[in-house]
Design a protein around this motif. Structure first.
Motif, mmCIF file in Angstrom:
data_model
loop_
_atom_site.group_PDB
_atom_site.id
_atom_site.type_symbol
_atom_site.label_atom_id
_atom_site.label_comp_id
_atom_site.label_asym_id
_atom_site.label_seq_id
_atom_site.Cartn_x
_atom_site.Cartn_y
_atom_site.Cartn_z
ATOM 1 N N ASP A 27 21.122 -35.095 -22.195
ATOM 2 C CA ASP A 27 21.960 -34.544 -22.664
ATOM 3 C C ASP A 27 21.797 -33.986 -24.083
ATOM 4 N N PHE A 28 20.521 -33.980 -24.662
ATOM 5 C CA PHE A 28 20.926 -32.745 -26.039
ATOM 6 C C PHE A 28 19.548 -32.153 -25.539
ATOM 7 N N ILE A 29 18.698 -32.305 -24.597
ATOM 8 C CA ILE A 29 17.937 -31.509 -24.412
ATOM 9 C C ILE A 29 18.882 -30.162 -24.063
ATOM 10 N N LEU A 30 19.457 -30.543 -22.718
ATOM 11 C CA LEU A 30 20.204 -29.754 -21.968
ATOM 12 C C LEU A 30 21.243 -29.104 -22.874
ATOM 13 N N ALA A 31 21.886 -29.370 -23.913
ATOM 14 C CA ALA A 31 22.935 -28.792 -24.744
ATOM 15 C C ALA A 31 22.641 -27.697 -25.496
ATOM 16 N N VAL A 32 21.427 -27.925 -25.576
ATOM 17 C CA VAL A 32 19.936 -26.751 -26.619
ATOM 18 C C VAL A 32 19.974 -25.676 -25.728
ATOM 19 N N LEU A 33 19.322 -26.036 -24.879
ATOM 20 C CA LEU A 33 19.344 -25.314 -23.503
ATOM 21 C C LEU A 33 20.012 -24.637 -22.987
ATOM 22 N N MET A 34 20.811 -24.756 -23.187
ATOM 23 C CA MET A 34 23.045 -24.083 -22.446
ATOM 24 C C MET A 34 23.565 -23.542 -23.385
ATOM 25 N N GLY A 35 22.861 -24.329 -25.017
ATOM 26 C CA GLY A 35 24.181 -23.837 -25.735
ATOM 27 C C GLY A 35 25.077 -23.804 -26.123
ATOM 28 N N GLN A 36 25.473 -25.299 -25.592
ATOM 29 C CA GLN A 36 26.606 -26.247 -25.724
ATOM 30 C C GLN A 36 26.852 -26.715 -27.663
ATOM 31 N N THR A 37 27.112 -25.784 -28.464
ATOM 32 C CA THR A 37 27.344 -26.063 -29.646
ATOM 33 C C THR A 37 27.922 -27.332 -29.586
ATOM 34 N N ALA A 38 29.184 -27.856 -29.043
ATOM 35 C CA ALA A 38 30.014 -28.647 -29.235
ATOM 36 C C ALA A 38 28.936 -29.983 -29.565
ATOM 37 N N SER A 39 28.051 -30.169 -28.190
ATOM 38 C CA SER A 39 27.767 -31.139 -27.739
ATOM 39 C C SER A 39 26.265 -30.962 -28.792
ATOM 40 N N ILE A 40 25.558 -30.396 -29.549
ATOM 41 C CA ILE A 40 24.358 -30.323 -30.506
ATOM 42 C C ILE A 40 25.181 -31.043 -31.410
ATOM 43 N N GLN A 41 26.325 -30.459 -31.415
ATOM 44 C CA GLN A 41 26.713 -31.431 -32.967
ATOM 45 C C GLN A 41 26.959 -32.488 -32.802
ATOM 46 N N SER A 42 27.468 -33.141 -32.272
ATOM 47 C CA SER A 42 28.056 -34.027 -31.888
ATOM 48 C C SER A 42 26.263 -35.175 -31.595
#
Length: 130
Positions: A27-42
């Motif tokens: 989930d973290f890798i996908l968040a980074v690749l897709m630019g999902q800032t809220a997930s990255i922060q979590s």
């Protein structure tokens, strides 16, 4: 995930669903690749360090990481995960990213969590890309 989710070809090994930490890593890798800032922060600590080995660069802190992710966001159309390995507070993931321009990037990310608990934050990443 983002505006291009329906176009993302995602290939993940079947054994990735047998450990909670493996799903967090994915989930973290996908968040980074897709630019999902809220997930990255979590998933990350405020003081995370991301060492980009090929570029001899270190991104320091969550704010700088978010800026880097948004500035360097690639138009990813494919992600194939070869393996996710977790043990205690350590994890690694390797695979390949396909970009819309046809570029193909092999990668390995080595992650360190603050502790072995499922709720632990990522404090360090070392990335290798070719």
């Amino acid at each position: 995930m983002g505006e291009n989710d329906d176009k993302l070809n995602l290939v993940i090994p079947k054994d990735c669903n047998n450990a909670p930490r493996k799903q967090i890593v994915l989930d973290f890798i996908l968040a980074v690749l897709m630019g999902q800032t809220a997930s990255i922060q979590s998933y990350t600590s405020d003081s995370i360090q991301w060492h980009q080995i090929n570029q001899n660069k270190v991104v320091n802190g969550q704010d700088e990481l978010i800026k880097w992710v948004l500035n360097e966001k690639k138009h990813v159309i494919g992600l194939e995960i070869y393996q996710v390995i977790t043990h205690g507070k350590l994890a690694s993931v390797n695979g390949a990213i396909t970009l819309s321009k046809g570029d193909y990037i092999e990668f390995c990310y080595v992650l360190t969590f603050s502790n072995a608990a499922k709720s632990a934050k990522i404090i360090d990443v070392k990335s290798y890309e070719i």
